[in-house]
Design an enzyme around this catalytic site. Sequence first.
Site, short mmCIF file in Angstrom:
data_model
loop_
_atom_site.label_atom_id
_atom_site.label_comp_id
_atom_site.label_asym_id
_atom_site.label_seq_id
_atom_site.Cartn_x
_atom_site.Cartn_y
_atom_site.Cartn_z
N THR A 125 0.79 -0.94 -0.39
CA THR A 125 -0.36 -0.03 -0.11
C THR A 125 0.98 0.50 -0.04
OG1 THR A 125 -0.02 -0.01 2.29
CG2 THR A 125 -2.09 -1.18 1.01
N CYS A 126 -0.01 2.13 -0.80
CA CYS A 126 0.99 3.39 -0.26
C CYS A 126 1.60 3.80 1.55
CB CYS A 126 0.30 4.45 -1.06
SG CYS A 126 0.40 4.06 -3.09
N PRO A 127 2.50 4.41 1.50
CA PRO A 127 3.44 5.22 0.34
C PRO A 127 4.71 4.07 -0.13
CG PRO A 127 4.27 5.75 2.20
CD PRO A 127 2.66 5.24 2.30
N MET A 128 5.18 2.55 0.63
CA MET A 128 5.40 1.70 0.32
C MET A 128 5.45 1.08 -0.76
SD MET A 128 6.79 1.02 2.81
CE MET A 128 7.76 -0.55 2.35
N THR A 129 4.63 1.70 -2.02
CA THR A 129 4.28 1.06 -3.29
C THR A 129 6.01 2.05 -3.77
OG1 THR A 129 2.97 2.65 -4.09
CG2 THR A 129 2.11 0.62 -3.52
#
Length: 74
Positions: free
Chosen positions: A11-15
């Site tokens: 999920t964002c921001p990990m993408t």
Amino acid sequence: MKHFLDITRETCPMTFVKVKLKLAQINKGEQLEVLLNEGEPLENVPRSCEEQGFKVLSNEPTDEEGKHMLVIEK
């Protein structure tokens, strides 16, 4: 040479963090194929890559519903 990264479980921001880390491991001129989900990742990852100086070569939907394949050149 092409490299591959599946971020459909992130999920964002990990993408973008995962994409940036993978891009750091490859050589300039090489390509990274990124499988990602529609929505926030599809909006943020290409934009963030271009802001960081990477070239987005293509952004196409896949046969899997809700998923896209992004090709980025370092």
